[in-house]
Design an enzyme around this catalytic site. Sequence first.
Site, PDB file in Angstrom:
ATOM      1  N   ASP A  62       0.813  -1.221   0.000  1.00  0.00           N
ATOM      2  CA  ASP A  62       0.000   0.000   0.000  1.00  0.00           C
ATOM      3  C   ASP A  62       0.845   1.269   0.000  1.00  0.00           C
ATOM      4  O   ASP A  62       0.495   2.275   0.611  1.00  0.00           O
ATOM      5  CB  ASP A  62      -0.974   0.004   1.201  1.00  0.00           C
ATOM      6  CG  ASP A  62      -1.781  -1.271   1.253  1.00  0.00           C
ATOM      7  OD1 ASP A  62      -2.325  -1.649   0.206  1.00  0.00           O
ATOM      8  OD2 ASP A  62      -1.832  -1.899   2.331  1.00  0.00           O
ATOM      9  N   GLN A  71       1.797  -5.914  -3.196  1.00  0.00           N
ATOM     10  CA  GLN A  71       2.222  -5.955  -1.779  1.00  0.00           C
ATOM     11  C   GLN A  71       3.561  -5.202  -1.649  1.00  0.00           C
ATOM     12  O   GLN A  71       3.830  -4.318  -2.440  1.00  0.00           O
ATOM     13  CB  GLN A  71       2.321  -7.397  -1.253  1.00  0.00           C
ATOM     14  CG  GLN A  71       0.970  -8.101  -1.134  1.00  0.00           C
ATOM     15  CD  GLN A  71       0.571  -8.854  -2.384  1.00  0.00           C
ATOM     16  OE1 GLN A  71       1.374  -9.524  -3.011  1.00  0.00           O
ATOM     17  NE2 GLN A  71      -0.686  -8.763  -2.765  1.00  0.00           N
ATOM     18  N   LYS A  92       2.064   2.380  -5.175  1.00  0.00           N
ATOM     19  CA  LYS A  92       2.833   1.986  -6.365  1.00  0.00           C
ATOM     20  C   LYS A  92       2.056   2.276  -7.643  1.00  0.00           C
ATOM     21  O   LYS A  92       2.621   2.658  -8.659  1.00  0.00           O
ATOM     22  CB  LYS A  92       3.129   0.472  -6.340  1.00  0.00           C
ATOM     23  CG  LYS A  92       4.016   0.039  -5.210  1.00  0.00           C
ATOM     24  CD  LYS A  92       4.176  -1.472  -5.188  1.00  0.00           C
ATOM     25  CE  LYS A  92       2.973  -2.232  -4.704  1.00  0.00           C
ATOM     26  NZ  LYS A  92       2.619  -2.094  -3.298  1.00  0.00           N
ATOM     27  N   GLY A 132      -4.252  -4.492  -3.924  1.00  0.00           N
ATOM     28  CA  GLY A 132      -5.213  -3.415  -4.171  1.00  0.00           C
ATOM     29  C   GLY A 132      -4.477  -2.209  -4.705  1.00  0.00           C
ATOM     30  O   GLY A 132      -3.526  -1.744  -4.091  1.00  0.00           O
ATOM     31  N   HIS A 133      -4.860  -1.755  -5.891  1.00  0.00           N
ATOM     32  CA  HIS A 133      -4.233  -0.566  -6.462  1.00  0.00           C
ATOM     33  C   HIS A 133      -5.326   0.443  -6.747  1.00  0.00           C
ATOM     34  O   HIS A 133      -6.293   0.115  -7.417  1.00  0.00           O
ATOM     35  CB  HIS A 133      -3.553  -0.888  -7.796  1.00  0.00           C
ATOM     36  CG  HIS A 133      -2.444  -1.877  -7.690  1.00  0.00           C
ATOM     37  ND1 HIS A 133      -1.242  -1.589  -7.098  1.00  0.00           N
ATOM     38  CD2 HIS A 133      -2.354  -3.148  -8.104  1.00  0.00           C
ATOM     39  CE1 HIS A 133      -0.467  -2.645  -7.160  1.00  0.00           C
ATOM     40  NE2 HIS A 133      -1.115  -3.614  -7.753  1.00  0.00           N
TER      41      HIS A 133
HETATM   42  P1  IMP Z   1      -2.626 -12.966   2.023  1.00  0.00           P
HETATM   43  O1  IMP Z   1      -1.781 -12.377   0.947  1.00  0.00           O
HETATM   44  O2  IMP Z   1      -4.111 -12.765   1.781  1.00  0.00           O
HETATM   45  O3  IMP Z   1      -2.275 -14.388   2.348  1.00  0.00           O
HETATM   46  O4  IMP Z   1      -2.320 -12.150   3.375  1.00  0.00           O
HETATM   47  C1  IMP Z   1      -1.053 -12.230   4.034  1.00  0.00           C
HETATM   48  C2  IMP Z   1      -0.636 -10.881   4.595  1.00  0.00           C
HETATM   49  O5  IMP Z   1      -0.350  -9.997   3.508  1.00  0.00           O
HETATM   50  C3  IMP Z   1      -1.723 -10.195   5.437  1.00  0.00           C
HETATM   51  O6  IMP Z   1      -1.098  -9.445   6.470  1.00  0.00           O
HETATM   52  C4  IMP Z   1      -2.363  -9.252   4.443  1.00  0.00           C
HETATM   53  O7  IMP Z   1      -3.006  -8.173   5.077  1.00  0.00           O
HETATM   54  C5  IMP Z   1      -1.136  -8.819   3.649  1.00  0.00           C
HETATM   55  N1  IMP Z   1      -1.457  -8.341   2.305  1.00  0.00           N
HETATM   56  C6  IMP Z   1      -1.820  -9.065   1.224  1.00  0.00           C
HETATM   57  N2  IMP Z   1      -2.004  -8.276   0.161  1.00  0.00           N
HETATM   58  C7  IMP Z   1      -1.737  -7.015   0.563  1.00  0.00           C
HETATM   59  C8  IMP Z   1      -1.708  -5.750  -0.095  1.00  0.00           C
HETATM   60  O8  IMP Z   1      -1.965  -5.612  -1.299  1.00  0.00           O
HETATM   61  N3  IMP Z   1      -1.367  -4.673   0.668  1.00  0.00           N
HETATM   62  C9  IMP Z   1      -1.035  -4.797   1.973  1.00  0.00           C
HETATM   63  N4  IMP Z   1      -1.037  -5.958   2.628  1.00  0.00           N
HETATM   64  C10 IMP Z   1      -1.379  -7.057   1.930  1.00  0.00           C
END
Ligand code: IMP
Length: 427
Positions: A13, A227, A16, A40-41
């Site tokens: 977040d 991420q 990017k 999420g973008h």
């Molecule tokens: P997962 O990717 O759904 O398995 O989540 C694993 C960890 O990555 C958790 O702490 C999520 O909140 C975090 N996470 C996954 N995608 C994002 C993102 O796009 N932005 C921020 N955190 C993320």
Amino acid sequence: MTVTSVVGLQWGDEAKGKIVDILTDSHEIVVRYQGGNNAGHTVKFDGETYKLSLLPTGILRPGVTAVIGNGLVVNPEALLKEMKSLTDRGVRCDGGNLLVSDRAHVILPYHIVEDAVFEKRRGAEAIGTTGRGIGTAYRDKALRSHAIRIGDLYHPASFRSRLTEIVAAKNLMLKALDPNVETLDAEAIFASYTDYAEQIKPHVIDTTAYLHKALKAGKNMLFEGAQGSLLDVDHGTFPYVTSSNSSSAGIHSGSGIPQRAINRMIGIVKAYTTRVGGGPFPTELNNATGQHIRDVGHEYGTVTGRPRRCGWLDGVATSYGARICGVDEIAVMLLDVLAQLDELQICEAYEIRGERTTDFPSHVEDLEAAKPIYRTIPGWKQDITGARKLSDLPSGARRYVDTVAELMGLPVKFISIGPDREQTILL
Ligand code: IMP
């Protein structure tokens, strides 16, 4: 020829999408190489706001080809929904500008059920996943015997028999872990995934071969990280990470393009730190300042809507992210959010059990024990969203950016002071 990588250096977040959007003017191909619809973008474009999750941001630019590389885990239902939400708004999204790797792995309904079951069983130690079945799909990729790739969907006889076998095993395991879980029906899954496969067929190709031909033809290519580096499964704050290589380490494995092809590596740094989900966060602010940053920065998850945890910029963590990624230059994002504060802090080192260090700990318990050592910078009490060049910024804001550059030992090439494209200072 320019082959650029845009990668987040924190816990995701970092905004990017905005830098990718600016750079797509000069790139013909934008490639995602890891993750799935957990990302999420948010991109503001021609006065419109677009929220993307699985699709590369480049899809919004006419003339750009967006590629979903082999390193992703793809939920075809989510993909089709996202494509429809764009075509409904007049954005082109067909087999000519959106390509999906036939080597990418498929998220199936049981992955989402398993994600929820495993999280529930972890209780207070839950990872705080997005609940999209990302980790469980990557686990099956590593396990192999329970994995389905996009290309498998086009071999109906073997897909059906493998699915029948997998679903029988999943039902056994899931019932043992949680007796209340609903029984999965292999035939129903087969029917819906065969239908999705037909719908996405015009997009599905061997993207590795496509990207290599594009490289040979001298096309400019941009790799869009999802991420952030500190969520990288190998280099991040394990186990509070995502399940892919979200640092630039994932580019080679997730696209088939060797790392040495990249000639510009841009690290994205939010001017403060946020994190969603569980895990240690040394500079977290559980106070009014943290809430102020959350409110001004609209720090709520794009995918899940969860409030993001907020804190000061962590120079130790961010520099580590930059080292892992081999960053050449940085973009400082959301600087405008820090206006109106009396003073600002940037963490320059940790104290861990009485020892000062600038190394980022490899074990979660050491990071939990880390006390940030801060450098204090006077705040600036004026709106900076109208600044267009460095000299428009008040001295406090310039000093802040200079401190980030000094602590990271890297040049700042972009400063973002608002969501719109023009609210960017190029250096
Ligand atoms: P997962 O990717 O759904 O398995 O989540 C694993 C960890 O990555 C958790 O702490 C999520 O909140 C975090 N996470 C996954 N995608 C994002 C993102 O796009 N932005 C921020 N955190 C993320």
